[in-house]
Design a protein around this motif. Structure first.
Motif, mmCIF file in Angstrom:
data_model
loop_
_atom_site.group_PDB
_atom_site.id
_atom_site.type_symbol
_atom_site.label_atom_id
_atom_site.label_comp_id
_atom_site.label_asym_id
_atom_site.label_seq_id
_atom_site.Cartn_x
_atom_site.Cartn_y
_atom_site.Cartn_z
ATOM 1 N N ASP A 1 0.832 -1.205 0.000
ATOM 2 C CA ASP A 1 0.000 0.000 0.000
ATOM 3 C C ASP A 1 0.867 1.255 0.000
ATOM 4 O O ASP A 1 0.602 2.208 -0.726
ATOM 5 N N ARG A 2 1.906 1.244 0.824
ATOM 6 C CA ARG A 2 2.802 2.394 0.899
ATOM 7 C C ARG A 2 3.541 2.584 -0.426
ATOM 8 O O ARG A 2 3.697 3.698 -0.896
ATOM 9 N N ARG A 3 3.995 1.497 -1.012
ATOM 10 C CA ARG A 3 4.678 1.565 -2.305
ATOM 11 C C ARG A 3 3.737 2.105 -3.381
ATOM 12 O O ARG A 3 4.129 2.896 -4.225
ATOM 13 N N ALA A 4 2.465 1.731 -3.327
ATOM 14 C CA ALA A 4 1.483 2.242 -4.287
ATOM 15 C C ALA A 4 1.300 3.745 -4.119
ATOM 16 O O ALA A 4 1.146 4.469 -5.110
ATOM 17 N N GLN A 5 1.316 4.239 -2.868
ATOM 18 C CA GLN A 5 1.225 5.691 -2.641
ATOM 19 C C GLN A 5 2.417 6.407 -3.251
ATOM 20 O O GLN A 5 2.271 7.456 -3.897
ATOM 21 N N ILE A 6 3.605 5.851 -3.063
ATOM 22 C CA ILE A 6 4.821 6.459 -3.602
ATOM 23 C C ILE A 6 4.790 6.434 -5.126
ATOM 24 O O ILE A 6 5.156 7.409 -5.781
ATOM 25 N N GLU A 7 4.335 5.338 -5.703
ATOM 26 C CA GLU A 7 4.239 5.254 -7.161
ATOM 27 C C GLU A 7 3.261 6.286 -7.702
ATOM 28 O O GLU A 7 3.494 6.878 -8.761
ATOM 29 N N ALA A 8 2.176 6.529 -6.987
ATOM 30 C CA ALA A 8 1.217 7.557 -7.418
ATOM 31 C C ALA A 8 1.866 8.935 -7.395
ATOM 32 O O ALA A 8 1.636 9.755 -8.298
ATOM 33 N N ASN B 1 8.440 -0.514 -12.486
ATOM 34 C CA ASN B 1 7.040 -0.278 -12.843
ATOM 35 C C ASN B 1 6.997 0.647 -14.069
ATOM 36 O O ASN B 1 7.356 1.811 -13.987
ATOM 37 N N PRO B 2 6.525 0.138 -15.214
ATOM 38 C CA PRO B 2 6.531 0.959 -16.429
ATOM 39 C C PRO B 2 5.600 2.174 -16.361
ATOM 40 O O PRO B 2 5.780 3.131 -17.114
ATOM 41 N N LEU B 3 4.640 2.173 -15.450
ATOM 42 C CA LEU B 3 3.714 3.298 -15.346
ATOM 43 C C LEU B 3 4.358 4.530 -14.708
ATOM 44 O O LEU B 3 3.855 5.640 -14.879
ATOM 45 N N VAL B 4 5.435 4.338 -13.963
ATOM 46 C CA VAL B 4 6.077 5.468 -13.277
ATOM 47 C C VAL B 4 7.532 5.662 -13.704
ATOM 48 O O VAL B 4 8.260 6.422 -13.074
ATOM 49 N N THR B 5 7.952 5.012 -14.771
ATOM 50 C CA THR B 5 9.351 5.048 -15.175
ATOM 51 C C THR B 5 9.859 6.464 -15.409
ATOM 52 O O THR B 5 10.908 6.838 -14.898
ATOM 53 N N SER B 6 9.136 7.269 -16.164
ATOM 54 C CA SER B 6 9.641 8.615 -16.475
ATOM 55 C C SER B 6 9.691 9.487 -15.226
ATOM 56 O O SER B 6 10.668 10.209 -15.002
ATOM 57 N N GLY B 7 8.679 9.422 -14.373
ATOM 58 C CA GLY B 7 8.684 10.197 -13.136
ATOM 59 C C GLY B 7 9.774 9.732 -12.187
ATOM 60 O O GLY B 7 10.453 10.552 -11.558
ATOM 61 N N TYR B 8 9.982 8.420 -12.110
ATOM 62 C CA TYR B 8 11.022 7.885 -11.241
ATOM 63 C C TYR B 8 12.400 8.331 -11.707
ATOM 64 O O TYR B 8 13.221 8.780 -10.909
#
Length: 99
Positions: free
Chosen positions: A12-19, A54-61
């Protein structure tokens, strides 16, 4: 916001960070502090690897990492200067002593 405030742990925490990373660099100062705290104090190597893959957050990461985590701080530059200075002094002393 931290884990004690949200009660989130693990996935859950990792999902918050990914968001938050998905919206980076359009994050507030509080969100940026939360990201930095998570990466520096909470995240395990596995957590970071899962976020990075996670390909959904690659550019932001990648942008967050380049902007915030991979830069050298003034403290790190000062430490490097001290180490290089001590090594140079030791070499100068060795040359003087053994010459």
């Amino acid at each position: 916001m931290n884990t004690s405030m949200t009660g989130a742990t693990g996935a859950d925490r990792r999902a918050q960070i990914e968001a938050l990373l998905a919206s980076y660099p359009d994050t507030t100062d509080d969100e940026l502090r939360e990201l930095l705290h998570w990466f520096k104090h909470e995240a395990t190597a596995l957590d970071v690897g899962m976020v990075a893959s996670n390909p959904l957050v690659t550019s932001g990461y990648r942008r967050f990492r380049a902007d915030q985590l991979d830069r050298l701080t003034l403290r790190e530059y000062a430490l490097m200067t001290c180490v290089v200075g001590m090594v140079a002094a030791l070499l100068a002393y060795a040359v003087w002593y053994f010459a």
